[in-house]
Design an enzyme around this catalytic site. Sequence first.
Site, PDB file in Angstrom:
ATOM      1  N   GLU A 279       0.836  -1.207   0.000  1.00  0.00           N
ATOM      2  CA  GLU A 279       0.000   0.000   0.000  1.00  0.00           C
ATOM      3  C   GLU A 279       0.868   1.253   0.000  1.00  0.00           C
ATOM      4  OE1 GLU A 279      -2.049  -0.510   3.699  1.00  0.00           O
ATOM      5  OE2 GLU A 279      -3.237  -2.207   3.004  1.00  0.00           O
ATOM      6  N   GLY A 281       2.004   4.960  -0.613  1.00  0.00           N
ATOM      7  CA  GLY A 281       1.318   6.219  -0.879  1.00  0.00           C
ATOM      8  C   GLY A 281       2.337   7.276  -1.271  1.00  0.00           C
ATOM      9  N   ARG A 282       3.043   7.765  -0.245  1.00  0.00           N
ATOM     10  CA  ARG A 282       3.985   8.865  -0.435  1.00  0.00           C
ATOM     11  C   ARG A 282       5.025   8.583  -1.514  1.00  0.00           C
ATOM     12  NH1 ARG A 282       5.162  12.183   4.036  1.00  0.00           N
ATOM     13  NH2 ARG A 282       4.460  10.459   5.336  1.00  0.00           N
ATOM     14  N   ARG A 318       1.265  19.966   6.187  1.00  0.00           N
ATOM     15  CA  ARG A 318       2.363  19.166   6.729  1.00  0.00           C
ATOM     16  C   ARG A 318       3.349  19.966   7.584  1.00  0.00           C
ATOM     17  NH1 ARG A 318       5.662  16.547   4.500  1.00  0.00           N
ATOM     18  NH2 ARG A 318       5.428  14.663   5.748  1.00  0.00           N
ATOM     19  N   CYS A 350      -4.561  32.745  10.019  1.00  0.00           N
ATOM     20  CA  CYS A 350      -4.357  33.384  11.319  1.00  0.00           C
ATOM     21  C   CYS A 350      -3.940  32.377  12.382  1.00  0.00           C
ATOM     22  CB  CYS A 350      -5.623  34.108  11.725  1.00  0.00           C
ATOM     23  SG  CYS A 350      -6.025  35.353  10.507  1.00  0.00           S
ATOM     24  N   TYR A 379      -0.154  13.841   0.629  1.00  0.00           N
ATOM     25  CA  TYR A 379      -0.706  14.452   1.838  1.00  0.00           C
ATOM     26  C   TYR A 379      -0.701  15.971   1.742  1.00  0.00           C
ATOM     27  CZ  TYR A 379       0.138   9.652   3.242  1.00  0.00           C
ATOM     28  OH  TYR A 379       0.160   8.284   3.279  1.00  0.00           O
TER      29      TYR A 379
HETATM   30  N1  LLP Z   1      -1.460   1.834   4.516  1.00  0.00           N
HETATM   31  C1  LLP Z   1      -2.014   2.269   5.651  1.00  0.00           C
HETATM   32  C2  LLP Z   1      -2.872   1.366   6.421  1.00  0.00           C
HETATM   33  C3  LLP Z   1      -1.750   3.575   6.091  1.00  0.00           C
HETATM   34  O1  LLP Z   1      -2.295   4.006   7.237  1.00  0.00           O
HETATM   35  C4  LLP Z   1      -0.921   4.430   5.326  1.00  0.00           C
HETATM   36  C5  LLP Z   1      -0.634   5.802   5.750  1.00  0.00           C
HETATM   37  C6  LLP Z   1      -0.386   3.923   4.123  1.00  0.00           C
HETATM   38  C7  LLP Z   1      -0.677   2.621   3.756  1.00  0.00           C
HETATM   39  C8  LLP Z   1       0.498   4.734   3.225  1.00  0.00           C
HETATM   40  O2  LLP Z   1       1.685   5.099   3.834  1.00  0.00           O
HETATM   41  P1  LLP Z   1       2.844   5.806   2.973  1.00  0.00           P
HETATM   42  O3  LLP Z   1       3.338   4.812   1.951  1.00  0.00           O
HETATM   43  O4  LLP Z   1       2.258   6.987   2.335  1.00  0.00           O
HETATM   44  O5  LLP Z   1       3.852   6.146   3.977  1.00  0.00           O
HETATM   45  N2  LLP Z   1      -0.251  12.694   6.693  1.00  0.00           N
HETATM   46  C9  LLP Z   1       1.046  12.158   7.028  1.00  0.00           C
HETATM   47  C10 LLP Z   1       1.162  10.710   6.664  1.00  0.00           C
HETATM   48  C11 LLP Z   1       0.087   9.843   7.287  1.00  0.00           C
HETATM   49  C12 LLP Z   1       0.163   8.405   6.845  1.00  0.00           C
HETATM   50  C13 LLP Z   1      -1.043   7.657   7.267  1.00  0.00           C
HETATM   51  N3  LLP Z   1      -1.109   6.309   6.818  1.00  0.00           N
HETATM   52  C14 LLP Z   1       2.114  13.006   6.356  1.00  0.00           C
HETATM   53  O6  LLP Z   1       1.778  13.977   5.681  1.00  0.00           O
HETATM   54  O7  LLP Z   1       3.305  12.757   6.521  1.00  0.00           O
END
Ligand code: LLP
Length: 426
Positions: A279, A281-282, A318, A350, A379
């Site tokens: 999974e 994301g980033r 962020r 603000c 994000y």
């Molecule tokens: N799978 C699950 C169950 C998750 O909770 C998350 C991220 C991902 C996959 C994806 O993770 P990644 O590959 O993106 O690291 N808003 C925060 C990041 C929160 C991540 C939440 N869960 C930021 O801007 O750094």
Amino acid sequence: MHHFDYINGALHAEHVPIAKIVAAVGTPVYVYSTATLVRHAQVFQAAFAQANPARTIMVCFAMKANSNRAVLATLAAQGIGADVVSEGEIRKALLAGIPAQQIVFSGVGKTDDELKFAVDAGIYQINVESEGELHRLAKIAAHMGKTMPIVLRVNPDVGAGGHEKITTGRDDNKFGVGFTEAKRLYTDAAQLPGVKIQGLAVHIGSQIFDLDPLAEAFTKLRGLAQELRDAGLPITHLDLGGGLGVPYEFDQTHPPEPAEYAQMVERVFAGFDVQLAFEPGRMIVGNAGVLITQVVDVKHRPNRRFIVVDAGMNDLMRPAMYEAFHHIQPVVQPVDGATLSAADVVGPVCESSDVFATDRMLPEAIEGDVYAILTAGAYGASMASSYNQRRLAPEVLVNGDEFATVRPRQSWDDLLGCDDMAAWQK
Ligand code: LLP
């Protein structure tokens, strides 16, 4: 790697000058690069194909990182599915053309309505997070005459990630179930009508730069999966979550390459016949997006220079939320030898935390200058709000020498018309 570079002194997204997008759409605006998205999707998949061509893997993009429909469709065209955490995300993924059979549903606190929706939509798998959820889902699916494939999310008690607020795998985090409880629940689930338990899931944190905690969590997961298999329970699927970091500071040490990650995964699961899901994301979208903003004002105080821009913490949360660093650069390349001096780049909201950068070395700035806040694809827009009654920023997708507005700037009607007065006030 990304596709935001200076060409003849002007910042471009692929072959499109950022200034051209600004002229057409205004600021603030998010700009995404198709080539970067495609490259990241392919690099991730190729890493596994190379590490073990015999293994079936499924890549489900964590769409909480970026839920723009055009971004999802770009990834879908690369065979990438979606990891979703709400009914809204399931709806958006389907709308973007992601097949239901490539959607996995993670997340704490899924409501009955969301579970019903997911079962009805025929998604691939639900990652169950608790005993309560397991029983609610089994009842709902059985009542609908369906059998829902599930995995159980376990908490390996291994923390990792770039910030305390994005660590999810420790025992004191709210996610998943402990190993002892997992064994009991797995055995129960195998008996329940309405669900077909097929494996385990884990996700320990985000913005991870060190493969060791991931390897530790995966090793624990394999151990548990083996124990369950030895007890005669079926384990055909393991979901290893996301978490790989991206470089926000260019002089920072680099995050692990997808190839190193894939090799580590294959080392841990060598000889273990199972389908793996991921999974990310980033890692897929982080570098594929920038937030473009314009200087509204420049203020000088003793020992401080403030560059006030038209993007705020409501557009990119962020820095305010995680003290996150984002590289900031002018869209017009500074001439060689330009004098740099320290500045705070701040937004109009603000709150004193509405700060994108503190003491950042930047050239002289005047009203109207345009800046790019880099690595804003993950994000960024997905966490935006209309705090201070600010309209949500538009999103633009670039592909080679063309670009399209894939989310228009929110209209005043949309922003102002969504609440109402009580009848007795009218
Ligand atoms: N799978 C699950 C169950 C998750 O909770 C998350 C991220 C991902 C996959 C994806 O993770 P990644 O590959 O993106 O690291 N808003 C925060 C990041 C929160 C991540 C939440 N869960 C930021 O801007 O750094």
